[in-house]
Design an enzyme around this catalytic site. Structure first.
Site, short mmCIF file in Angstrom:
data_model
loop_
_atom_site.label_atom_id
_atom_site.label_comp_id
_atom_site.label_asym_id
_atom_site.label_seq_id
_atom_site.Cartn_x
_atom_site.Cartn_y
_atom_site.Cartn_z
N CYS A 89 -6.23 -4.40 -42.36
CA CYS A 89 -5.54 -3.80 -41.33
C CYS A 89 -6.30 -4.26 -40.04
CB CYS A 89 -5.66 -2.28 -41.42
SG CYS A 89 -4.96 -1.53 -40.05
N CYS B 288 -8.28 -1.25 -37.92
CA CYS B 288 -9.23 -0.58 -38.30
C CYS B 288 -10.43 -1.08 -37.96
CB CYS B 288 -9.30 -0.77 -39.84
SG CYS B 288 -7.78 0.24 -40.87
N HIS C 144 -7.86 4.57 -40.93
CA HIS C 144 -6.53 4.04 -41.23
C HIS C 144 -5.65 5.41 -41.40
CE1 HIS C 144 -3.88 0.95 -42.47
NE2 HIS C 144 -3.28 1.66 -43.36
N HIS D 97 -0.81 1.71 -39.56
CA HIS D 97 -1.98 2.40 -38.81
C HIS D 97 -1.49 2.97 -37.56
CE1 HIS D 97 -6.63 2.25 -37.96
NE2 HIS D 97 -5.87 2.85 -36.66
N HIS E 180 -0.50 3.88 -34.11
CA HIS E 180 -0.75 3.27 -32.80
C HIS E 180 0.56 3.24 -31.89
CE1 HIS E 180 1.85 0.26 -35.26
NE2 HIS E 180 2.27 -0.09 -33.95
#
EC number: 2.7.7.12
Length: 385
Positions: free
Chosen positions: A65, A68, A157, A208, A210
């Protein structure tokens, strides 16, 4: 003090989507005072049969990811980052562009796959001067540039904003404020939009948690129409349109969800999408980026609460939220604009009628949606424990 719109004497169970069947079955259309668009409300459409089974998209677990902690090198260098120490919870600046090994709690980076070019590297006057326009009669085009950034909301995460520490959520909204201010200071920027996509159906490509910011050197026409209608209302009544709506909603109560000394959350009268919630300040404020720390904290906590209630009502539902502040390109001497955040789950699909007519069909009346949110809020209120 935070309170729901309708305080009840006993705790209520968390509502479910089956509550939608209690709406009255007749259809009606409603006018959005901001956009001038009509929405058709058809509660009976919640009873439609559905032979299609939704299949969740496959999540790739063997790919690192990029958001992360430890994978900072996968993204462009940060343009903004702050860290909340585990002990003191005090904010401090981190120059991540030079010290990527430094800890961070919220981090902002340029989007690796931007929707628009960088205005600072392109000609700043190309669009405004007309040099970037290409006009061949019926077929017109022009250069679009600005900025596109990603606000990474946690080094861990996490998939939801509600999994974050409340201090981290406050910091996310500080990032919004600071980055809007940054783009407002750049010559040529006309419009700034902050938005969040959660889930595949809402347009998210990464799980994730955002959000994103897009700045443009032009104002979208639908936004121009809203600005024009707000200005016209101010000129004709002497009052802010949103302030008038807020006063009317607080008096009617049926679409209100929650309110504190600073912020209100309610379901708009002519919501284009089901279960939409609007959050804004009670006091007139045209620019989100001008909110002080106390008001910003109230906003972040209200958004957190609304999303937590939504996740209880519709577990796993994809959703978006959009932050609308007064565009930099708007000359608004009458101070008619009033900022807002719209939060809406992706419960229905835009189909043929909507695309061809430009008129949305909403199967959930805002009064029914607000009642569901209020029940959930009351069930989770500390006063009931």
């Amino acid at each position: 003090m935070f309170e729901t719109a309708h305080e009840q004497s006993t705790a209520q169970p968390s509502p479910t989507a089956t509550d939608l069947s209690n709406q009255h079955p007749s259809s009606e259309s409603r006018l959005d005072p901001y956009s001038g668009n009509w929405t058709i409300f058809a509660p009976q459409r919640t009873e439609r049969p559905d032979e299609f089974v939704d299949q969740a998209p496959t999540i790739k677990t063997d790919v690192a990811c990029p958001f992360c902690r430890g994978n900072e090198a996968i993204t462009p260098p940060a343009v903004w980052a702050r860290h909340i120490p585990e002990t003191a919870r005090l904010f401090r600046n981190v120059t991540c562009c030079e010290e990527e090994e430094e800890p961070w709690s919220v981090r902002v980076v340029p989007n690796k796959y931007p929707a628009v070019g960088d205005l600072q590297s392109d000609s700043k006057t190309a669009f405004d001067s007309g040099a970037g326009r290409r006009d061949s009669g019926l077929f017109q085009s022009g250069c679009v540039s600005g900025g596109h950034e990603v606000i990474i909301e946690s080094p861990r995460h996490f998939h939801s904003l509600t999994q974050l520490d409340i201090a981290e959520i406050d910091l996310v909204f500080q990032a919004y404020r600071d980055r809007i201010k940054h783009y407002r200071s750049i010559e040529g920027i006309q419009y700034i939009n902050v938005f969040k996509n959660v889930g595949y159906d809402a347009g998210a490509s990464l799980t994730h948690s955002h959000s994103q910011l897009v700045a443009l050197n032009q104002i979208p026409r639908p936004v121009e129409r809203i600005v024009e209608r707000m200005s016209h209302h101010r000129a004709s009544t002497g009052c802010c349109l949103r302030c008038d709506v807020i006063r009317a909603e607080r008096k009617a109560k049926e679409r209100m969800i929650a309110c504190d000394e600073t912020v209100i959350a309610y379901c708009p009268f002519a919501s284009q999408l089901p279960m939409m919630v609007r959050v804004t300040t009670l006091e007139h404020q045209s620019h989100f980026e001008n909110l002080d720390d106390r008001a910003l904290e109230s906003v972040s906590r209200m958004v957190f609460r609304v999303i937590s209630w939504l996740e209880k009502i519709r577990p796993g539902t994809a959703y978006n939220y959009c932050l609308n502040t007064c565009p930099p390109g708007v000359n608004d001497p009458s101070d008619s604009f009033h900022w807002s955040i719209d939060i809406f789950p992706r419960m229905s699909h835009v189909a043929g009628f909507e695309w061809s007519s430009g008129c949305m069909i909403n199967p959930v009346l805002p009064e029914a949606a607000a009642a569901m949110f209020r029940k959930c809020a009351a069930a989770n209120s500390p006063r009931r424990r």
